[in-house]
Scaffold this active site. Structure first.
Site, PDB file in Angstrom:
ATOM      1  N   LYS A  22       0.841  -1.210   0.000  1.00 32.73           N
ATOM      2  CA  LYS A  22       0.000   0.000   0.000  1.00 32.73           C
ATOM      3  C   LYS A  22       0.872   1.255   0.000  1.00 32.73           C
ATOM      4  O   LYS A  22       0.647   2.178  -0.771  1.00 32.73           O
ATOM      5  CB  LYS A  22      -0.893  -0.009   1.251  1.00 32.73           C
ATOM      6  N   ASN A  23       1.897   1.264   0.872  1.00 33.44           N
ATOM      7  CA  ASN A  23       2.686   2.485   1.030  1.00 33.44           C
ATOM      8  C   ASN A  23       3.648   2.744  -0.123  1.00 33.44           C
ATOM      9  O   ASN A  23       4.297   3.787  -0.168  1.00 33.44           O
ATOM     10  CB  ASN A  23       3.443   2.456   2.367  1.00 33.44           C
ATOM     11  N   CYS A 117      -4.599  12.693  12.784  1.00 31.08           N
ATOM     12  CA  CYS A 117      -5.265  11.404  12.690  1.00 31.08           C
ATOM     13  C   CYS A 117      -5.091  10.732  14.035  1.00 31.08           C
ATOM     14  O   CYS A 117      -4.340  11.226  14.870  1.00 31.08           O
ATOM     15  CB  CYS A 117      -4.727  10.597  11.527  1.00 31.08           C
ATOM     16  N   ARG A 122       0.622  14.563  12.977  1.00 23.59           N
ATOM     17  CA  ARG A 122       1.123  14.383  11.616  1.00 23.59           C
ATOM     18  C   ARG A 122       1.285  15.699  10.841  1.00 23.59           C
ATOM     19  O   ARG A 122       0.590  15.960   9.859  1.00 23.59           O
ATOM     20  CB  ARG A 122       0.232  13.384  10.867  1.00 23.59           C
ATOM     21  N   ASP A 305       4.665   0.555  12.135  1.00 19.59           N
ATOM     22  CA  ASP A 305       3.455  -0.106  11.615  1.00 19.59           C
ATOM     23  C   ASP A 305       3.338  -1.569  12.059  1.00 19.59           C
ATOM     24  O   ASP A 305       2.336  -2.222  11.751  1.00 19.59           O
ATOM     25  CB  ASP A 305       3.441  -0.043  10.071  1.00 19.59           C
ATOM     26  N   ARG A 397      -8.643  -0.303   4.990  1.00 17.70           N
ATOM     27  CA  ARG A 397      -7.744   0.665   4.345  1.00 17.70           C
ATOM     28  C   ARG A 397      -6.416   0.017   3.981  1.00 17.70           C
ATOM     29  O   ARG A 397      -5.710   0.526   3.100  1.00 17.70           O
ATOM     30  CB  ARG A 397      -7.465   1.833   5.298  1.00 17.70           C
TER      31      ARG A 397
HETATM   32  C1  UD1 Z   1       4.480   6.738   6.310  1.00 16.13           C
HETATM   33  C2  UD1 Z   1       3.572   5.542   6.147  1.00 16.13           C
HETATM   34  C3  UD1 Z   1       3.054   5.070   7.497  1.00 16.13           C
HETATM   35  C4  UD1 Z   1       4.217   4.837   8.462  1.00 16.13           C
HETATM   36  C5  UD1 Z   1       5.137   6.048   8.509  1.00 16.13           C
HETATM   37  C6  UD1 Z   1       6.388   5.807   9.333  1.00 16.13           C
HETATM   38  C7  UD1 Z   1       2.610   5.928   3.954  1.00 16.13           C
HETATM   39  C8  UD1 Z   1       1.404   6.254   3.156  1.00 16.13           C
HETATM   40  N1  UD1 Z   1       2.460   5.904   5.295  1.00 16.13           N
HETATM   41  O1  UD1 Z   1       3.681   7.800   6.840  1.00 16.13           O
HETATM   42  O2  UD1 Z   1       2.318   3.879   7.317  1.00 16.13           O
HETATM   43  O3  UD1 Z   1       3.711   4.588   9.753  1.00 16.13           O
HETATM   44  O4  UD1 Z   1       5.556   6.418   7.177  1.00 16.13           O
HETATM   45  O5  UD1 Z   1       7.103   4.732   8.849  1.00 16.13           O
HETATM   46  O6  UD1 Z   1       3.663   5.656   3.419  1.00 16.13           O
HETATM   47  N2  UD1 Z   1       6.783  14.514  10.543  1.00 16.13           N
HETATM   48  C9  UD1 Z   1       6.978  15.844  10.825  1.00 16.13           C
HETATM   49  N3  UD1 Z   1       6.857  16.753   9.800  1.00 16.13           N
HETATM   50  C10 UD1 Z   1       6.566  16.362   8.521  1.00 16.13           C
HETATM   51  C11 UD1 Z   1       6.371  15.000   8.247  1.00 16.13           C
HETATM   52  C12 UD1 Z   1       6.482  14.088   9.280  1.00 16.13           C
HETATM   53  O7  UD1 Z   1       7.251  16.233  11.966  1.00 16.13           O
HETATM   54  O8  UD1 Z   1       6.479  17.232   7.641  1.00 16.13           O
HETATM   55  C13 UD1 Z   1       6.875  13.527  11.642  1.00 16.13           C
HETATM   56  C14 UD1 Z   1       5.527  12.823  11.889  1.00 16.13           C
HETATM   57  O9  UD1 Z   1       4.691  13.577  12.731  1.00 16.13           O
HETATM   58  C15 UD1 Z   1       5.954  11.515  12.518  1.00 16.13           C
HETATM   59  C16 UD1 Z   1       7.305  11.233  11.830  1.00 16.13           C
HETATM   60  O10 UD1 Z   1       7.733  12.464  11.258  1.00 16.13           O
HETATM   61  O11 UD1 Z   1       6.169  11.705  13.886  1.00 16.13           O
HETATM   62  C17 UD1 Z   1       7.219  10.175  10.746  1.00 16.13           C
HETATM   63  O12 UD1 Z   1       6.306  10.556   9.760  1.00 16.13           O
HETATM   64  P1  UD1 Z   1       6.490  10.168   8.234  1.00 16.13           P
HETATM   65  O13 UD1 Z   1       7.734   9.362   8.067  1.00 16.13           O
HETATM   66  O14 UD1 Z   1       6.352  11.403   7.430  1.00 16.13           O
HETATM   67  O15 UD1 Z   1       5.235   9.258   8.004  1.00 16.13           O
HETATM   68  P2  UD1 Z   1       4.217   9.291   6.794  1.00 16.13           P
HETATM   69  O16 UD1 Z   1       4.937   9.517   5.523  1.00 16.13           O
HETATM   70  O17 UD1 Z   1       3.071  10.170   7.134  1.00 16.13           O
END
Ligand code: UD1
Length: 417
Positions: A22-23, A117, A122, A305, A397
């Site tokens: 999915k990711n 969420c 996030r 995850d 999902r």
């Molecule tokens: C992706 C995955 C999700 C997984 C996560 C971590 C997808 C669709 N989802 O989510 O299943 O749990 O990686 O492996 O691929 N953060 C910030 N600022 C930002 C972006 C992120 O502070 O601009 C923080 C987030 O709050 C969180 C951490 O970074 O604490 C990790 O987030 P991130 O790696 O961005 O996860 P996603 O890409 O949302």
């Protein structure tokens, strides 16, 4: 509203095939916005999140036709819309991944903020910092973020945290920018490598994906290509725990064992037998398991995850196990549901202390998020009596044919409307 009902299940046995990740599929579908021409993408999992992402890219202007065997053909030419409404964006957090491609291709984009969420706030500051470093002007208001740049320019971007989504968004934006972009402290997850491979097949110039420094040299345009999505390491990991928690022996096919190294290592530490092949993993239970501690970390650390699923397993391992969640600030909601099933878990901030009990007992519980839902299904397999899980749309999902696959391994699980 459907529910999943599970009865205590004897040891699972047999073989199961994992679907496409999915990711990986989500950013790859968004990346199709960058290309001109046809792409065929194979092993797209049939999931609600994917359905929503397909609806989103169709609305933006792509022509998506399903083919046989979970493949889709995507025809891309002129994009029609640069704006993503709240209705579209709120259905899927990954909707924000269209921002990089739209900005690069159309010079502007306006996307509804994804909002928080259940598992955390996030934020998207790292995505936006990347776009700004490349010359985009960002404004926010009325729940939307707007980005404009006639032509993005390559830049050196250091990510404060190796965010998966920010790395993906910046890579996509940089592919057709002027000059070279260097992302430092980039995420190294396998899904980043899959996206980079897809973009490279479309004609992008990307070096270093899978390391913490990624160099992208902008090219004039990208063309369609054929690509197969990598297997879903989290789905595979979930089946590994399903075998362990029911004391079963199963073979999981269509996996990349290297992507599951942190999960396999933890399972071995607990005492579970793991045998790896080129594209499969066999899991065999042992009579006794040892308690263990784990800390979620960016890849190649233990994946956040998989944290909830391991909590279910640890709740019936004699002794004390400790889980520390370092990625998301509110990812222990499954603990209170597991406690309804008799688990002995104490939460203190980002740490969960689990005192193993002999048996969980079936109860009415609810899936508070995707992986929490999976964890409850696993707990239900091992619990005495009947477990009824509500709010299963979270599970839909992320798991393609979850019940069907579990039934094929002998699970006593059914869905009731
Ligand atoms: C992706 C995955 C999700 C997984 C996560 C971590 C997808 C669709 N989802 O989510 O299943 O749990 O990686 O492996 O691929 N953060 C910030 N600022 C930002 C972006 C992120 O502070 O601009 C923080 C987030 O709050 C969180 C951490 O970074 O604490 C990790 O987030 P991130 O790696 O961005 O996860 P996603 O890409 O949302």
């Amino acid at each position: 509203m459907s529910k999943i009902v599970i009865n205590h299940t004897p040891p699972l046995s047999g073989t199961v095939r994992v679907s496409g990740a999915k990711n990986s599929a989500l950013p790859i579908l968004a990346a199709c916005l960058l290309a001109d021409g046809d792409s065929t993408i194979e092993d797209i999992p049939n999931l609600k999140d994917i359905e929503n992402m397909i609806a989103l890219i169709k609305w933006i202007g792509l022509d998506v036709s399903p083919l046989e065997n979970y493949s889709v053909r995507i025809r891309s030419s002129k994009l029609k819309n640069h704006e993503v409404s709240y209705d579209l964006a709120s259905k899927l957090r990954a909707s924000f991944l269209v921002m990089g491609p739209l900005l690069a291709r159309m010079g502007r984009t306006r996307v509804s903020l994804p909002g928080g969420c259940p598992i955390g706030t996030r934020p998207i500051d790292l995505h936006l910092k990347g776009f700004m470093a490349m010359g985009a002007k960002i404004t926010q208001g009325h729940g939307y973020v707007e980005a404009k740049a006639k032509k993005l320019k390559g830049a050196k971007i250091y990510l404060d945290f190796p965010s998966v989504g920010a790395t993906e968004n910046i890579i996509m934006a940089a592919c057709v920018a002027d000059g070279q972009t260097i992302i430092e402290n980039a995420a190294v997850e396998p899904e980043i490598v899959d996206l980079a491979n897809f973009l490279s097949s479309m004609g992008a110039d990307i070096k270093g994906a899978g390391t913490d420094t990624i160099r992208i040299s902008g090219v004039k345009d990208l063309k369609g290509c054929n690509h197969t999505i990598i297997p879903d390491r989290i789905e595979a990991g979930t089946f590994m725990v399903a075998a362990a928690i029911t004391k079963g022996t199963i073979k999981i096919e269509n996996v990349m064992p290297d992507h599951l190294k942190p999960v396999s290592a933890k399972m071995r530490e607990i005492g579970i037998g793991i045998k790896e092949d080129d594209t499969s993993i066999s899991v065999s239970a042992a009579d006794r398991y040892k308690p263990s501690d784990l800390k979620t970390m960016p890849f190649p650390g233990f994946p956040t995850d998989m944290q909830a699923q391991f909590m279910s397993l640890m709740s019936i391992i004699d002794g004390t196990s400790i889980i520390t969640e370092t990625i998301f600030e509110n990812r222990f909601m499954h603990a209170s549901e597991l406690k309804r099933m008799g688990a002995n878990i104490k939460i203190d901030g980002r740490t969960a202390v689990i005192e193993g009990i002999k048996k969980l007992t079936g109860a009415q519980v609810k899936a508070t998020d995707l992986r929490a839902g999976a964890a409850l299904v696993l707990a239900g397999l091992a619990a005495d009596g009947e477990t009824e899980i509500g709010e299963v749309e979270h599970i839909d999902r992320g798991y393609h044919n979850f019940e069907k696959k579990l039934i094929s391994l002998g699970a006593k699980i059914r869905r009731v409307e």
